[in-house]
Design a protein around this motif. Structure first.
Motif, PDB file in Angstrom:
ATOM      1  N   ASP B 118      11.651  11.736  58.943  1.00 48.91           N
ATOM      2  CA  ASP B 118      12.916  12.308  59.411  1.00 48.91           C
ATOM      3  C   ASP B 118      12.984  13.775  58.978  1.00 48.91           C
ATOM      4  OD1 ASP B 118      16.439  11.435  58.748  1.00 48.91           O
ATOM      5  OD2 ASP B 118      15.501  12.730  60.248  1.00 48.91           O
ATOM      6  N   ALA B 119      12.900  14.682  59.960  1.00 55.52           N
ATOM      7  CA  ALA B 119      13.020  16.114  59.652  1.00 55.52           C
ATOM      8  C   ALA B 119      14.488  16.416  59.378  1.00 55.52           C
ATOM      9  CB  ALA B 119      12.513  16.951  60.827  1.00 55.52           C
ATOM     10  N   VAL B 120      14.771  16.955  58.190  1.00 50.51           N
ATOM     11  CA  VAL B 120      16.164  17.169  57.805  1.00 50.51           C
ATOM     12  C   VAL B 120      16.532  18.638  57.638  1.00 50.51           C
ATOM     13  CG1 VAL B 120      16.419  14.882  56.776  1.00 50.51           C
ATOM     14  CG2 VAL B 120      15.638  16.793  55.354  1.00 50.51           C
ATOM     15  N   GLY B 121      15.542  19.521  57.721  1.00 47.95           N
ATOM     16  CA  GLY B 121      15.855  20.937  57.598  1.00 47.95           C
ATOM     17  C   GLY B 121      14.630  21.775  57.870  1.00 47.95           C
ATOM     18  N   MET B 122      14.846  23.072  58.088  1.00 48.06           N
ATOM     19  CA  MET B 122      13.731  23.928  58.474  1.00 48.06           C
ATOM     20  C   MET B 122      14.026  25.333  57.999  1.00 48.06           C
ATOM     21  SD  MET B 122      12.413  24.032  62.392  1.00 48.06           S
ATOM     22  CE  MET B 122      13.343  25.404  63.031  1.00 48.06           C
ATOM     23  N   LYS B 123      12.966  26.020  57.503  1.00 49.67           N
ATOM     24  CA  LYS B 123      13.158  27.412  57.115  1.00 49.67           C
ATOM     25  C   LYS B 123      12.087  28.250  57.794  1.00 49.67           C
ATOM     26  CE  LYS B 123      12.842  30.300  53.143  1.00 49.67           C
ATOM     27  NZ  LYS B 123      11.944  30.094  52.012  1.00 49.67           N
ATOM     28  N   HIS B 135      10.082  11.196  54.382  1.00 51.82           N
ATOM     29  CA  HIS B 135       9.029  10.338  54.915  1.00 51.82           C
ATOM     30  C   HIS B 135       8.958   9.059  54.096  1.00 51.82           C
ATOM     31  CE1 HIS B 135       4.465   9.502  55.392  1.00 51.82           C
ATOM     32  NE2 HIS B 135       5.141   8.895  56.339  1.00 51.82           N
ATOM     33  N   GLN B 136       9.227   7.950  54.738  1.00 53.56           N
ATOM     34  CA  GLN B 136       9.265   6.653  54.050  1.00 53.56           C
ATOM     35  C   GLN B 136      10.130   6.749  52.794  1.00 53.56           C
ATOM     36  OE1 GLN B 136       5.041   5.976  53.625  1.00 53.56           O
ATOM     37  NE2 GLN B 136       4.945   4.924  55.605  1.00 53.56           N
ATOM     38  N   GLY B 137      11.250   7.433  52.937  1.00 53.54           N
ATOM     39  CA  GLY B 137      12.211   7.533  51.843  1.00 53.54           C
ATOM     40  C   GLY B 137      11.955   8.640  50.843  1.00 53.54           C
ATOM     41  N   LYS B 140       9.727  15.383  51.341  1.00 53.22           N
ATOM     42  CA  LYS B 140       8.454  16.110  51.394  1.00 53.22           C
ATOM     43  C   LYS B 140       8.674  17.416  52.134  1.00 53.22           C
ATOM     44  CE  LYS B 140       5.705  11.918  51.317  1.00 53.22           C
ATOM     45  NZ  LYS B 140       4.759  11.025  52.000  1.00 53.22           N
ATOM     46  N   ARG B 141       7.691  18.286  52.043  1.00 50.96           N
ATOM     47  CA  ARG B 141       7.773  19.556  52.776  1.00 50.96           C
ATOM     48  C   ARG B 141       6.489  19.729  53.568  1.00 50.96           C
ATOM     49  NH1 ARG B 141      10.335  25.076  50.765  1.00 50.96           N
ATOM     50  NH2 ARG B 141      12.139  23.869  51.407  1.00 50.96           N
TER      51      ARG B 141
END
Lengths: 72, 398
Positions: B118-123, B135-137, B140-141
Motif C-alpha cells: 500500500d503506497a501511502v506517500g511520495m516525495k 508492505h505486509q504490514g 518500507k521505502r
C-alpha cells in the motif's frame, strides 16, 4: 448530541465496500483506504463548514452526518 | 521487494499492469505495487469490452471471455427499446482472469509484482521519487526513477505529485452491481441499458449477460443526485420489480469518473494512467480500452526515458500528446452531450429514443443520436456544432 458529532462524519466500516468514491471526492484528502478499512482524518475534514460530499457519493450510504444542504 | 527500481507502477489493474509489462519489456527494472492481496479482485467492473480492443495489446485467450455480445438494447421509461447491432466482436470478459493474465505477462517479462503493498506517500526530488509503502504490514521505502500512477478512481498518487484529481459529485457516477443467476433472459447475447430519472438518474442500469441465466446487473447514478436514495437502493428497487426470481451470487460497489480527463497527466518523472487520469468514456462509462492504451504507452515512454537517462517533464511529453490525440480529443463532444443528457427529463428522453428508432439500424451509430440531441437543443453554440462535425470525421470506436 456530543459537540464532537457535529464536526465529524461517521463511518460504518461494515457497510463500507471500499469502492473509493468518497476518497475521490474529498477536497481535503481527509479519507483514505488501506488494506483493511476506510481511514478518516478528522483534522482535515471540512464537514463543520457544510461539506458533505463523501456522505452524498457513497453507493451504499456508509457515511453519515448531521443533515445539511449537500455541497456539490 | 527491493528498495530501488527504475520504474514503479502504483496500482495493479489493467492500466498499471500494462505499464509494468511495457516497462519490463523495455528492459528496465520495474515494480508493480498492488494494495490488495491479489490482482484482479474484487471485480469492480461491468466487464464489457471487445476482442478488437484487447487484441491491440495481446493475443486473447478464450478463457478470458465469458460471453459474446451481438446487440446493445437501449430502453427508456416508456419501455421503448432500440436495438443496436454491434460490429466486430463485443464480449463480456472475466476481469479476474484478464487482470491476472496481464500481470502474469508483466511478471514473465521481468516486472516484480508486489501484493499487499500500500503506497501511502511520495516525495519527489530532482533525480528520483521516494515512495512510502506499507508492505505486509511493515513500513518500507522504495526509490523510483519514474513513477506511474495507476490507482484508479481514488487517484491519490497524482495528488501527491501536485496534480488535482479531486472529483466533484457532478462528475462522479456512484455505482453498484450484483452478480445474479436465475434471470431467464430473453437473449443471452444482448446487453440491456435502462435509462430514466426514476431508474438511474444521470446514468443507467445495465444487464450484461454471461449466459441466459447469469449476468452482471448493475447501476451507475450521478453521485450529486443520491441525496435520499443510494445507488444500491435504485438497483434493488429495479431488481425487485423486474427479477423477483433472481438470486444473488455477489455484490460490489464502485465509482466511475466522468469528469474531463486530466489536462496534464504527467510531470517530472511521473505519469498518470487509466481511471486515475479520468480516462473514461463520459457517455458509456467504459474504461478498459483507455486503461490499456494509456498504460501501454506510459510504460513504453518510461522505458525509453530511463534508457536515455532523461526523466524531466519535457522528455515525457509524448505520453501526454498520445493521450490527448487518442483519448481526450474524442471525449470532448461526449462530455458536452453527457451534460445535456443528464439534465433532460424522462419525456424528452423518450422523445429522443422515438426519433432514434426511426434511424435505419444499419446506419445507426451513437453519433447519429448525438446529432439529434444537438439539433433539439439550440442553446448550443455554432462553434460546438462545428466541433462536433469535425470530430465525427476523426471518431474512434467508443
Amino acid at each position: 448530541m456530543k459537540k464532537n458529532n457535529l464536526r465529524n462524519i461517521q463511518i460504518n466500516q461494515l457497510t463500507c465496500d471500499s469502492c473509493g468514491c468518497c476518497v475521490s471526492t474529498c477536497p481535503q484528502e481527509a479519507l483514505t483506504l488501506n488494506e483493511k478499512n476506510l481511514v478518516y482524518v478528522k483534522e482535515r475534514c471540512n464537514y463543520r463548514n457544510k461539506c458533505n460530499r463523501c456522505i452524498l457519493v457513497c453507493p451504499v450510504g456508509a457515511l453519515k452526518g448531521e443533515n445539511h444542504e449537500p455541497q456539490v | 521487494m527491493n528498495h530501488k527500481y527504475d520504474v514503479v507502477v502504483i496500482g495493479g489493474g489493467p492500466a498499471g499492469a500494462m505499464s509494468a509489462l511495457r516497462a519490463a519489456q523495455a528492459g528496465v527494472s520495474t515494480a508493480l505495487l498492488e494494495r490488495d492481496r491479489e490482482i484482479g479482485l474484487p471485480v469492480r467492473c461491468a466487464e464489457m469490452t471487445s476482442i478488437e480492443v484487447l487484441s491491440r495489446h495481446f493475443s486473447v485467450d478464450e478463457k478470458l471471455v465469458a460471453n459474446n455480445i451481438k446487440t446493445n438494447k437501449y430502453i427508456t421509461p416508456d419501455n421503448l427499446t432500440i436495438n443496436l447491432p454491434l460490429t466486430g466482436r463485443s464480449v463480456i470478459v472475466e476481469r479476474k482472469f484478464l487482470d491476472a493474465y496481464i500481470a502474469a505477462q508483466a511478471a514473465k517479462s521481468g516486472a516484480e509484482i508486489v501484493t499487499r503493498a500500500d503506497a501511502v506517500g511520495m516525495k519527489m526530488s530532482e533525480k528520483k521519487i521516494d515512495i512510502d509503502v506499507v508492505h505486509q504490514g511493515e513500513q518500507k521505502r522504495v526509490e523510483a526513477n519514474i513513477v506511474i500512477a495507476a490507482d484508479g478512481i481514488e487517484s491519490r498518487v497524482a495528488r501527491w505529485a501536485g496534480i488535482d484529481t479531486c472529483l466533484s459529485p457532478i462528475d462522479l457516477e456512484s455505482a453498484a452491481q450484483y452478480d445474479m443467476v436465475n434471470l431467464n433472459l430473453d437473449d443471452p447475447n444482448s446487453c440491456l441499458y435502462y435509462f430514466g430519472n426514476n431508474i438511474a438518474p444521470g446514468g443507467y442500469l445495465w444487464i450484461f449477460p454471461k449466459s441466459r441465466d447469469r449476468a452482471n446487473v448493475g447501476i451507475a447514478v450521478q453521485a450529486s443526485r443520491t441525496q435520499n436514495v443510494t445507488a444500491k437502493q435504485y438497483l434493488d428497487r429495479f431488481i425487485e420489480k423486474h427479477f423477483p426470481m433472481g438470486r444473488y451470487v455477489g455484490f460490489v460497489t464502485g465509482g466511475v469518473p466522468v469528469a474531463r480527463p486530466l489536462k496534464e497527466p504527467f510531470t517530472d518523472g511521473f505519469m498518470v494512467v487509466g481511471d486515475a487520469a479520468r480516462f473514461v468514456n463520459p457517455m458509456t462509462g467504459e474504461g478498459i480500452s483507455y486503461a490499456l492504451d494509456s498504460g501501454s504507452f506510459a510504460g513504453k515512454v518510461a522505458g525509453e526515458a530511463i534508457k536515455k537517462n532523461k526523466r524531466e517533464k519535457k522528455a515525457l511529453r509524448k505520453y501526454s500528446q498520445f493521450c490527448n490525440n487518442e483519448i481526450v480529443q474524442g471525449f470532448k463532444i461526449l462530455h458536452k452531450a453527457r451534460k445535456i443528457l443528464q439534465k433532460i427529463d424522462d419525456n424528452e428522453l423518450c422523445r429522443i429514443n422515438e426519433i432514434a428508432k426511426k434511424i435505419d439500424p444499419q446506419s445507426f451509430n451513437p453519433y447519429e443520436l448525438l446529432k439529434i440531441v444537438i439539433r433539439n437543443y439550440p442553446e448550443l453554440t455554432l462553434d460546438l456544432a462545428k466541433s462536433f462535425f469535425k470530430n465525427q470525421r476523426r471518431r474512434n470506436g467508443g
